[in-house]
Design a protein around this motif. Structure first.
Motif, PDB file in Angstrom:
ATOM      1  N   VAL A  32     116.386  16.027 -55.945  1.00  0.00           N
ATOM      2  CA  VAL A  32     115.898  17.010 -55.001  1.00  0.00           C
ATOM      3  C   VAL A  32     114.438  17.421 -55.315  1.00  0.00           C
ATOM      4  N   LYS A  33     114.590  17.558 -56.367  1.00  0.00           N
ATOM      5  CA  LYS A  33     113.222  18.466 -57.670  1.00  0.00           C
ATOM      6  C   LYS A  33     112.397  17.585 -57.177  1.00  0.00           C
ATOM      7  N   LEU A  35     111.603  15.561 -54.632  1.00  0.00           N
ATOM      8  CA  LEU A  35     110.962  15.635 -52.873  1.00  0.00           C
ATOM      9  C   LEU A  35     110.444  17.502 -52.960  1.00  0.00           C
ATOM     10  N   MET A  36     111.170  17.610 -54.128  1.00  0.00           N
ATOM     11  CA  MET A  36     110.559  19.706 -53.721  1.00  0.00           C
ATOM     12  C   MET A  36     109.047  19.686 -53.988  1.00  0.00           C
ATOM     13  N   LEU A  51     112.686  11.093 -48.862  1.00  0.00           N
ATOM     14  CA  LEU A  51     113.646  11.801 -48.506  1.00  0.00           C
ATOM     15  C   LEU A  51     114.784  11.109 -48.405  1.00  0.00           C
ATOM     16  N   VAL A  54     117.247  10.364 -51.250  1.00  0.00           N
ATOM     17  CA  VAL A  54     117.299  11.548 -51.232  1.00  0.00           C
ATOM     18  C   VAL A  54     118.537  11.672 -50.992  1.00  0.00           C
ATOM     19  N   CYS A  55     118.723  11.392 -49.577  1.00  0.00           N
ATOM     20  CA  CYS A  55     120.263  11.223 -49.096  1.00  0.00           C
ATOM     21  C   CYS A  55     120.712   9.759 -49.436  1.00  0.00           C
ATOM     22  N   LYS A  75     122.874  20.113 -48.610  1.00  0.00           N
ATOM     23  CA  LYS A  75     121.612  19.841 -48.754  1.00  0.00           C
ATOM     24  C   LYS A  75     120.720  19.345 -48.559  1.00  0.00           C
ATOM     25  N   LYS A  76     121.386  17.672 -47.298  1.00  0.00           N
ATOM     26  CA  LYS A  76     120.501  16.992 -46.684  1.00  0.00           C
ATOM     27  C   LYS A  76     119.162  17.969 -45.474  1.00  0.00           C
ATOM     28  N   SER A  78     118.532  20.892 -45.568  1.00  0.00           N
ATOM     29  CA  SER A  78     117.179  21.737 -46.413  1.00  0.00           C
ATOM     30  C   SER A  78     116.239  20.626 -46.335  1.00  0.00           C
ATOM     31  N   VAL A  79     117.010  19.659 -47.306  1.00  0.00           N
ATOM     32  CA  VAL A  79     115.585  18.330 -47.637  1.00  0.00           C
ATOM     33  C   VAL A  79     115.154  18.235 -46.449  1.00  0.00           C
ATOM     34  N   THR A  80     115.404  17.933 -45.292  1.00  0.00           N
ATOM     35  CA  THR A  80     114.744  16.966 -44.475  1.00  0.00           C
ATOM     36  C   THR A  80     114.241  18.872 -43.428  1.00  0.00           C
TER      37      THR A  80
END
Length: 87
Positions: A32-33, A35-36, A51, A54-55, A75-76, A78-80
């Motif tokens: 996640v980090k 990706l962000m 993405l 991460v999913c 979480k999914k 928010s990243v999406t």
């Protein structure tokens, strides 16, 4: 300390499971980090590529009961949202 054979075995199993859960949680947080970081850098190609990974990692953590299903969905989501906001 455990006295019975059964209790000693549970102690061993709990420690083994704790370490496995910790590794899966750490992997999820790291992905996640990554990706962000890509989102903040504005790298659309890398963000879209990360993405799906991460999913998958989040889904795997949910499947193994490392995190609750609602937490996984949050979480999914928010990243999406972060990745789609780039375009």
């Amino acid at each position: 300390m455990a006295h019975s054979k059964q209790a000693m075995k549970r102690v061993r199993q709990n420690e083994r499971d704790r370490l496995a859960n910790k590794a899966k949680m750490t992997r999820m947080k790291t992905e996640v980090k990554k990706l962000m970081t890509a989102v903040e850098a504005g790298d659309k190609g890398k963000a879209n590529e990360l993405l799906s990974m991460v999913c998958q990692v989040i889904d795997k953590a949910e499947k193994h009961s490392i995190i609750h299903r609602n937490t996984a969905a949050r979480k999914k989501s928010s990243v999406t949202r972060a990745v789609t906001a780039m375009s």
